[in-house]
Design a protein around this motif. Sequence first.
Motif, PDB file in Angstrom:
ATOM      1  N   GLN A 108      54.132  63.636  35.095  1.00  0.00           N
ATOM      2  CA  GLN A 108      52.663  63.549  34.854  1.00  0.00           C
ATOM      3  C   GLN A 108      51.939  63.064  34.154  1.00  0.00           C
ATOM      4  O   GLN A 108      50.701  63.161  33.965  1.00  0.00           O
ATOM      5  CB  GLN A 108      53.323  64.498  33.182  1.00  0.00           C
ATOM      6  CG  GLN A 108      54.087  65.383  33.295  1.00  0.00           C
ATOM      7  CD  GLN A 108      53.518  66.930  33.566  1.00  0.00           C
ATOM      8  OE1 GLN A 108      52.321  66.319  33.610  1.00  0.00           O
ATOM      9  NE2 GLN A 108      53.996  67.996  34.163  1.00  0.00           N
ATOM     10  N   PHE A 109      52.351  61.449  34.024  1.00  0.00           N
ATOM     11  CA  PHE A 109      51.890  60.515  33.898  1.00  0.00           C
ATOM     12  C   PHE A 109      51.455  58.960  34.336  1.00  0.00           C
ATOM     13  O   PHE A 109      50.802  57.596  35.035  1.00  0.00           O
ATOM     14  CB  PHE A 109      52.264  59.519  32.419  1.00  0.00           C
ATOM     15  CG  PHE A 109      52.748  60.140  31.350  1.00  0.00           C
ATOM     16  CD1 PHE A 109      51.143  60.735  30.934  1.00  0.00           C
ATOM     17  CD2 PHE A 109      53.200  61.269  30.853  1.00  0.00           C
ATOM     18  CE1 PHE A 109      51.122  61.874  29.714  1.00  0.00           C
ATOM     19  CE2 PHE A 109      53.377  61.910  29.671  1.00  0.00           C
ATOM     20  CZ  PHE A 109      52.343  62.281  29.204  1.00  0.00           C
ATOM     21  N   ASP A 110      52.264  59.759  36.196  1.00  0.00           N
ATOM     22  CA  ASP A 110      51.673  58.640  37.518  1.00  0.00           C
ATOM     23  C   ASP A 110      52.065  57.350  36.976  1.00  0.00           C
ATOM     24  O   ASP A 110      51.776  56.176  36.936  1.00  0.00           O
ATOM     25  CB  ASP A 110      50.531  58.644  37.400  1.00  0.00           C
ATOM     26  CG  ASP A 110      50.054  58.058  38.911  1.00  0.00           C
ATOM     27  OD1 ASP A 110      50.683  58.178  39.826  1.00  0.00           O
ATOM     28  OD2 ASP A 110      48.541  56.976  39.584  1.00  0.00           O
ATOM     29  N   LEU A 111      53.480  57.386  36.153  1.00  0.00           N
ATOM     30  CA  LEU A 111      54.564  56.053  36.641  1.00  0.00           C
ATOM     31  C   LEU A 111      55.217  55.552  37.473  1.00  0.00           C
ATOM     32  O   LEU A 111      56.107  56.710  38.209  1.00  0.00           O
ATOM     33  CB  LEU A 111      55.228  55.492  34.884  1.00  0.00           C
ATOM     34  CG  LEU A 111      54.032  56.023  34.051  1.00  0.00           C
ATOM     35  CD1 LEU A 111      55.359  56.626  32.550  1.00  0.00           C
ATOM     36  CD2 LEU A 111      53.691  54.762  33.816  1.00  0.00           C
ATOM     37  N   SER A 112      55.290  53.970  38.254  1.00  0.00           N
ATOM     38  CA  SER A 112      55.719  53.968  39.275  1.00  0.00           C
ATOM     39  C   SER A 112      57.019  53.652  39.006  1.00  0.00           C
ATOM     40  O   SER A 112      58.038  53.742  39.630  1.00  0.00           O
ATOM     41  CB  SER A 112      54.611  52.220  39.709  1.00  0.00           C
ATOM     42  OG  SER A 112      55.462  51.395  38.737  1.00  0.00           O
ATOM     43  N   ALA A 113      58.122  52.933  37.714  1.00  0.00           N
ATOM     44  CA  ALA A 113      59.087  52.661  37.122  1.00  0.00           C
ATOM     45  C   ALA A 113      59.707  53.343  36.120  1.00  0.00           C
ATOM     46  O   ALA A 113      58.851  53.257  35.133  1.00  0.00           O
ATOM     47  CB  ALA A 113      59.204  51.514  38.288  1.00  0.00           C
ATOM     48  N   ILE A 114      60.912  54.056  35.827  1.00  0.00           N
ATOM     49  CA  ILE A 114      60.513  54.387  34.317  1.00  0.00           C
ATOM     50  C   ILE A 114      62.352  53.987  34.643  1.00  0.00           C
ATOM     51  O   ILE A 114      63.047  54.699  35.147  1.00  0.00           O
ATOM     52  CB  ILE A 114      60.551  55.819  34.212  1.00  0.00           C
ATOM     53  CG1 ILE A 114      59.203  55.803  34.043  1.00  0.00           C
ATOM     54  CG2 ILE A 114      61.294  56.122  33.293  1.00  0.00           C
ATOM     55  CD1 ILE A 114      58.504  57.568  33.911  1.00  0.00           C
ATOM     56  N   ALA A 115      63.121  54.109  33.586  1.00  0.00           N
ATOM     57  CA  ALA A 115      64.383  53.580  33.107  1.00  0.00           C
ATOM     58  C   ALA A 115      64.705  54.483  31.630  1.00  0.00           C
ATOM     59  O   ALA A 115      64.094  53.709  30.997  1.00  0.00           O
ATOM     60  CB  ALA A 115      64.960  51.828  33.648  1.00  0.00           C
ATOM     61  N   LEU A 116      65.470  54.696  31.232  1.00  0.00           N
ATOM     62  CA  LEU A 116      66.518  55.594  30.308  1.00  0.00           C
ATOM     63  C   LEU A 116      67.958  54.740  29.866  1.00  0.00           C
ATOM     64  O   LEU A 116      68.500  55.292  30.834  1.00  0.00           O
ATOM     65  CB  LEU A 116      65.976  56.626  30.878  1.00  0.00           C
ATOM     66  CG  LEU A 116      66.862  57.667  29.081  1.00  0.00           C
ATOM     67  CD1 LEU A 116      65.725  57.161  27.836  1.00  0.00           C
ATOM     68  CD2 LEU A 116      67.103  58.740  29.601  1.00  0.00           C
TER      69      LEU A 116
END
Length: 226
Positions: A108-116
């Motif tokens: 949805q937000f065009d993010l290249s890298a996400i971690a949780l």
Amino acid sequence: MTQDAFTAQDVADYLSRNPDFFEAHADVFSSLHVPHPHQARAISLGERQILTLRARVKEHEHRLMQLLHNAGGNERINQSLMQWCARMLAEPEAGRIPAHIIRSLSDQFDLSAIALRVWDLPALEDSEFAQDIDAGIRAYAESLAQPYCGPNKDQEPSRWLASEPASLAILPLRTLNGAAPVGLLVLGSDDAGRFTPDMGTAFLSLIASLAGAALGRLARPAPEAA
């Protein structure tokens, strides 16, 4: 006071105190000429006023277009946020929510890298999302009164990302029933201007609140009152 003693400020002050001067001396007004602001010639005071008004109109038009552009961008962001939230609400299996948070945010937000990473959520104790958690991570999450936005300063949570970001946002996650953080959401970008220290964090705080509320489905149920 002699004529030679008059200054430009004296003339300005006189005209300010006598706003009807040019009405009483219309011939003086029509005969006065001033330098053109952009050309090497003189123009009348009336023409100069028109140029000034045109410049102000253009400035207002530019501001209006900027407001319309910002409104359009905000509308797109709100639509994306609503779709992300709706997908989380529609997820029937609570155990899939962490992966869903990451995947949907990326889409949805065009993010290249996400971690949780999460903790104190019994249903996720043995999952990949509960790894690399220590007392330092928990303390760092507690220290964040609001999301961190800015350059990568080699914060430990940034190492969870697949690649080193140019800028990142670190969001503390809290469930609706708890004040202590239960996780961190890290958003990375290759664009150094995507997340900056001076940017507003209201939208990111909203994302953190929604994600924390969704993860609350995996928290230990509160004990029943006796």
